[in-house]
Design a protein around this motif. Structure first.
Motif, mmCIF file in Angstrom:
data_model
loop_
_atom_site.group_PDB
_atom_site.id
_atom_site.type_symbol
_atom_site.label_atom_id
_atom_site.label_comp_id
_atom_site.label_asym_id
_atom_site.label_seq_id
_atom_site.Cartn_x
_atom_site.Cartn_y
_atom_site.Cartn_z
ATOM 1 N N UNK A 1 0.811 -1.202 -0.101
ATOM 2 C CA UNK A 1 0.049 0.117 -0.065
ATOM 3 C C UNK A 1 0.791 1.271 0.043
ATOM 4 N N UNK A 2 0.089 2.404 0.037
ATOM 5 C CA UNK A 2 0.913 3.622 -0.032
ATOM 6 C C UNK A 2 1.778 3.763 1.596
ATOM 7 N N UNK A 3 1.155 3.525 2.407
ATOM 8 C CA UNK A 3 1.732 3.470 3.786
ATOM 9 C C UNK A 3 2.969 2.428 3.740
ATOM 10 N N UNK A 4 2.778 1.190 3.025
ATOM 11 C CA UNK A 4 3.658 0.289 3.131
ATOM 12 C C UNK A 4 5.024 0.790 2.223
ATOM 13 N N UNK A 5 4.777 1.545 1.135
ATOM 14 C CA UNK A 5 5.968 1.944 0.302
ATOM 15 C C UNK A 5 6.712 3.248 1.359
ATOM 16 N N UNK A 6 6.000 3.962 1.706
ATOM 17 C CA UNK A 6 6.622 4.832 2.940
ATOM 18 C C UNK A 6 7.357 3.887 4.025
ATOM 19 N N UNK A 7 6.901 3.012 4.440
ATOM 20 C CA UNK A 7 7.445 2.131 5.573
ATOM 21 C C UNK A 7 8.909 1.653 4.818
ATOM 22 N N UNK A 8 8.862 1.027 3.780
ATOM 23 C CA UNK A 8 9.957 0.563 3.167
ATOM 24 C C UNK A 8 10.912 1.825 2.799
ATOM 25 N N UNK A 9 10.455 2.800 2.551
ATOM 26 C CA UNK A 9 11.537 4.004 2.168
ATOM 27 C C UNK A 9 12.087 4.155 3.622
ATOM 28 N N UNK A 10 11.234 4.218 4.478
ATOM 29 C CA UNK A 10 11.818 4.619 6.216
ATOM 30 C C UNK A 10 12.795 3.599 6.530
ATOM 31 N N UNK A 11 12.437 2.198 6.251
ATOM 32 C CA UNK A 11 13.590 1.149 6.351
ATOM 33 C C UNK A 11 15.072 1.592 5.592
#
Length: 305
Positions: A22-32
């Motif tokens: 999801x969009x939140x998942x992509x942001x989470x991956x970028x944060x990692x």
């Protein structure tokens, strides 16, 4: 996107499920990624530990997101007949055969969410799908998809389009109230061997010249339903034939609409009524089953089986 066909129910397998972040998942991956670069740059062990911990949570959530739909059973329930112009309400039965509850299961049509349900372990849930019935005949249940973002909202899993083999019978739209036209005069038939002329109300018939004004159904006249005569008897019921050939000059759909109205009125008035169509006829009777059979014949008239 391909379509999955099923006779009456379907069990979702691995080949029928898809998953994307999801969009939140992509942001989470970028944060990692940013957190990992920071850990490498500063050589911070705690930063490494936090990065790998959060990454492992994302991987585990992928497993749970997939399992939330895997082996979920979809079946179509019974759809009650409706009249054209009304909404047909299809029911989709979701069954969880596993020992693990399913949370946040979404049922969607044309990418629009219809409902979201939680399904207990070894349990089930029903979802209603209202569809406008614009014309008579059989209305097929539209294809649906199921989806979920459980448990963390990082991933979105959905199924192929599922077509369940179920249809709803749509009766013709009832016409405006109109006097019945019959090639044969309406009669009174005994139901218990008693004589006519009792005090029991047994329905109405079309007004005829010479009828007493005392027996006119004035309430029906005030409602604009035409002139009808109230009938009374002891153990007798009025009997009439509702005939296709009495509606000459009208197109097919208008005839079906008028006959539908006559069937409903005759059933309401507790009459014995028969129905004559060009290729089919029903002997005089009444009751819920007889009404359904007459309306079903009108709904499917001229349509391919």
């Amino acid at each position: 996107m391909s379509t999955t066909h099923a006779p009456s129910d379907i069990i979702l397998g691995r080949r029928q499920l898809f998953m994307l972040p999801t969009r939140f998942g992509l942001l989470f991956a970028l944060l990692l990624v940013v957190q990992l670069l920071t850990a490498i740059n500063y050589g911070n062990g705690l930063a490494y530990a936090l990065t790998f911990l959060l990454g492992s949570l994302a991987v585990v959530s992928m497993l749970y997101t997939h399992r939330n739909l895997f082996r979920l059973r979809l079946a179509a329930g019974i759809c009650a007949p409706v009249f054209a112009g009304e909404a047909a309400v299809f029911r989709i039965h979701l069954t969880n055969d596993s020992d693990t509850p399913r949370f946040g299961v979404l049922v969607m049509r044309d990418k629009k969410e219809i409902a979201g349900v939680d399904i207990p372990a070894r349990g089930s849930a029903d979802v209603e799908l209202p569809i406008p019935a614009t014309q008579r005949g059989r209305l097929a249940i539209p294809p649906v998809t199921v989806a979920t973002r459980f448990p963390l909202g990082l991933l979105y899993s959905w199924s192929r389009r599922v077509e369940l083999e179920q249809s709803c019978l749509v009766y013709p739209r009832p016409g405006d109230p109109a006097p019945r036209r019959t090639r044969e005069q309406e009669t009174l038939e005994s139901t218990h061997g008693l004589k006519a002329g009792g005090d029991d109300y047994i329905g109405t018939r079309e007004f005829r010249p010479g009828d007493s004004p005392h027996h006119v159904d004035w309430k029906a006249v005030a409602r604009g339903e035409g002139w009808h005569i109230k009938q009374f008897g002891g153990g007798y019921q009025p009997t009439a034939w509702l005939d296709w050939d009495t509606l000459l000059g009208l197109d097919t759909e208008t005839r079906l609409s008028v006959l539908t109205r006559w069937v409903l009125d005759a059933e309401r008035d507790a009459m014995l009524y028969g129905l004559r169509l060009p290729e089919k006829s029903f002997a005089p009777a009444n009751g819920e089953h007889h009404q359904h059979e007459c309306l079903r014949a009108l709904a499917l008239f001229g349509l391919k089986p």
